[in-house]
Motif scaffolding. Structure first.
Motif, PDB file in Angstrom:
ATOM      1  N   ASP A 392      -0.159 -44.615  33.050  1.00 30.88           N
ATOM      2  CA  ASP A 392      -0.548 -45.747  32.208  1.00 30.88           C
ATOM      3  C   ASP A 392       0.578 -46.222  31.296  1.00 30.88           C
ATOM      4  OD1 ASP A 392      -3.346 -45.719  33.098  1.00 30.88           O
ATOM      5  OD2 ASP A 392      -3.443 -43.822  32.037  1.00 30.88           O
ATOM      6  N   GLU A 393       1.252 -45.286  30.639  1.00 31.53           N
ATOM      7  CA  GLU A 393       2.257 -45.671  29.650  1.00 31.53           C
ATOM      8  C   GLU A 393       3.474 -46.326  30.305  1.00 31.53           C
ATOM      9  OE1 GLU A 393      -0.150 -42.140  28.306  1.00 31.53           O
ATOM     10  OE2 GLU A 393       1.019 -42.655  30.097  1.00 31.53           O
ATOM     11  N   GLY A 394       4.030 -45.687  31.335  1.00 31.49           N
ATOM     12  CA  GLY A 394       5.199 -46.235  31.994  1.00 31.49           C
ATOM     13  C   GLY A 394       4.908 -47.567  32.668  1.00 31.49           C
ATOM     14  N   PHE A 395       3.759 -47.668  33.331  1.00 35.74           N
ATOM     15  CA  PHE A 395       3.376 -48.914  33.991  1.00 35.74           C
ATOM     16  C   PHE A 395       3.211 -50.028  32.969  1.00 35.74           C
ATOM     17  CE2 PHE A 395      -0.008 -51.274  36.623  1.00 35.74           C
ATOM     18  CZ  PHE A 395       0.948 -51.952  37.363  1.00 35.74           C
ATOM     19  N   MET A 396       2.589 -49.695  31.838  1.00 35.04           N
ATOM     20  CA  MET A 396       2.397 -50.679  30.772  1.00 35.04           C
ATOM     21  C   MET A 396       3.733 -51.208  30.261  1.00 35.04           C
ATOM     22  SD  MET A 396       0.910 -50.008  26.933  1.00 35.04           S
ATOM     23  CE  MET A 396       2.286 -48.895  26.610  1.00 35.04           C
ATOM     24  N   ILE A 397       4.679 -50.298  30.008  1.00 36.88           N
ATOM     25  CA  ILE A 397       5.975 -50.705  29.454  1.00 36.88           C
ATOM     26  C   ILE A 397       6.692 -51.653  30.410  1.00 36.88           C
ATOM     27  CG2 ILE A 397       8.285 -49.854  28.873  1.00 36.88           C
ATOM     28  CD1 ILE A 397       6.850 -47.332  27.737  1.00 36.88           C
ATOM     29  N   GLU A 401       6.814 -55.779  29.665  1.00 35.52           N
ATOM     30  CA  GLU A 401       8.143 -56.323  29.394  1.00 35.52           C
ATOM     31  C   GLU A 401       8.522 -57.364  30.444  1.00 35.52           C
ATOM     32  OE1 GLU A 401      11.821 -56.689  27.260  1.00 35.52           O
ATOM     33  OE2 GLU A 401       9.869 -55.835  26.721  1.00 35.52           O
ATOM     34  N   MET A 402       8.165 -57.096  31.688  1.00 31.34           N
ATOM     35  CA  MET A 402       8.471 -58.047  32.756  1.00 31.34           C
ATOM     36  C   MET A 402       7.736 -59.361  32.535  1.00 31.34           C
ATOM     37  SD  MET A 402       8.098 -57.594  36.901  1.00 31.34           S
ATOM     38  CE  MET A 402       8.854 -55.965  36.826  1.00 31.34           C
ATOM     39  N   ASN A 403       6.459 -59.282  32.239  1.00 33.66           N
ATOM     40  CA  ASN A 403       5.673 -60.499  32.100  1.00 33.66           C
ATOM     41  C   ASN A 403       5.987 -61.254  30.816  1.00 33.66           C
ATOM     42  OD1 ASN A 403       3.645 -60.924  34.414  1.00 33.66           O
ATOM     43  ND2 ASN A 403       3.559 -58.729  34.041  1.00 33.66           N
ATOM     44  N   ARG A 404       6.281 -60.535  29.742  1.00 33.58           N
ATOM     45  CA  ARG A 404       6.720 -61.214  28.517  1.00 33.58           C
ATOM     46  C   ARG A 404       7.998 -62.000  28.773  1.00 33.58           C
ATOM     47  NH1 ARG A 404       5.012 -56.387  25.482  1.00 33.58           N
ATOM     48  NH2 ARG A 404       7.019 -55.459  26.019  1.00 33.58           N
TER      49      ARG A 404
END
Length: 415
Positions: A392-397, A401-404
């Protein structure tokens, strides 16, 4: 924009340092730890906490640019630099590198990064890859702040990359929780899964490969159960040379086994990372190239991914030129300066070899964010969700960041 000061702080990574050689020798689990003595130089335990160092550059306009020095989980293995402990390397940054940084003008990234990546110590040796990794991250951030743009734009401009609106496929890894964490990945619909951490023959692969075969079958069925027919992720499994161990490094027998795995994974595409480990770079290149040729001759549609002994930019070029695998993992901390990561992705893509913007679970949120900008600019075939092994944490980061960044680039009219 001038660098007016530099600050360092110790940090922790998203995972741990593991003595790969000791684990391959069969060290037993004790809860989350391992029993027995380490065998790789520098380790005090088979598993010990991962450490990082943050490098913060103070710019003359008051902005702060930063990056994180970090090393891979399996430090000291496969020809890599030794264990990276913050207390050992903070003095090196403060006494040897910072005096060369402070006062420098930041007019761009590439030339400055190449200079600091190539710096040598007073004895003529190269600086640890982790130091070069973190310093060049900070330099990319500084170049972006000086130009008032994203790090992706800096990379695109200086390396002649055409920025696109395409998301880079994200590869999530399960760690040892290869069932529950696979469920998490499937529910979140990551593009590639599960890595699987198949680093021991008896416990994880099976003496005849039967345990991994069962797991691949389960993965295929689980994707169907938890998702639908529109979800067709790539299965990418890292076996750390255990297939070679189980089949006595016999390439035809290994190919037979990979054909079984292909059938178990169908209709999903399958990649196997590190099917063998020959103990040296020349032998590894030769064996992987031969295995690739054998698979193609027999029309076995399993892609093999180079990892061990493919550590530096020079290594990656050699593996790519020899077609030693269908894809190379560009394990970012191992390459030192992130300028080398950029060059490696572009080199592989230009020559028709898959580029996997990888790294390690043992990185930090900051190094992961910087890698996202490199990925947006260079468009590798996939990039690792990092750090950590919790999904969850790594995927979220990585995902956020990619979508932002893509949203910002769209708003600016860059893409």
């Amino acid at each position: 924009m001038k660098i007016t000061g530099a600050v360092v702080s110790p940090g922790l990574t998203g995972f741990y340092f593991d003595d790969q050689k000791a684990i391959k020798l069969g060290r037993e689990h004790d809860g989350f730890a391992y029993l027995g003595e380490p065998v790789t130089t520098g380790f005090s335990k088979v598993r010990q906490r991962g450490e990082a160092i943050s490098v913060l550059l103070l710019l003359e306009n008051g902005a702060v640019a930063y990056g994180d020095c970090a090393a891979v989980q399996y430090s000291g293995a496969g020809g890599r630099d030794p264990l990276f402990l913050a207390s050992d390397f903070i003095p090196v940054l403060e006494q040897e590198i910072f005096p060369k940084l402070i006062g420098r003008e930041v007019t761009g990234f590439r030339a400055l990064a190449e200079e600091f990546d190539q710096l040598t110590r007073p004895d003529g040796s190269r600086y640890h890859t982790a130091l070069r990794y973190g310093v060049t991250q900070a330099l990319l951030d500084a170049a972006a702040k000086a130009a008032r743009c994203t790090m992706a734009e800096v990379v695109g401009r200086e390396y002649n990359c055409q920025l696109t609106d395409n998301q880079v496929p994200i590869f999530c890894q399960t760690g040892d929780e290869r069932y529950d964490n696979a469920d998490k990945i499937i529910i979140k619909r990551a593009d590639v899964l599960p890595h699987g951490l198949i680093n021991n023959v008896e416990e994880k692969l099976g003496q005849h490969g039967e345990k991994l075969l069962e797991y691949v079958t389960w993965l295929r069925e689980r994707c169907q159960q938890l998702a639908d027919d529109n979800y067709t992720p790539i299965l990418h499994i890292d076996v750390y040379g255990t297939v070679g161990q189980a089949f006595q490094e016999n390439l035809p027998r290994m190919a037979d086994y990979l054909a079984q795995l292909e059938l178990a994974a169908s209709p999903l595409k399958l990649r196997i990372e590190g099917p063998l480990d020959q103990g040296s770079k020349p032998a590894q290149i030769q064996a992987l190239a031969e295995l690739r040729r054998l698979l193609e001759q027999r029309q076995i549609n399993v892609e093999i991914v180079a990892d061990e002994w493919c550590n530096t930019l020079e290594d990656i070029r050699e593996f790519v030129d020899a077609k030693a695998g269908h894809m190379v993992q560009i394990k970012t901390p191992d390459l030192g300066g992130i300028n080398n990561t950029i060059e490696a992705i572009l080199y592989a893509k230009e020559r028709g070899i898959g580029a996997y913007l990888g790294g390690t679970c043992n990185e930090t949120d900051r190094s992961a964010q910087v890698c996202v900008h490199i990925g947006i600019a260079t468009q590798p075939d996939q990039m690792l969700a990092k750090p950590g092994m919790g999904v969850d944490e790594g995927f979220m980061i990585i995902y956020n960041e990619m979508n932002r960044t893509l949203a910002l680039l769209r708003a600016k009219g860059v893409i």
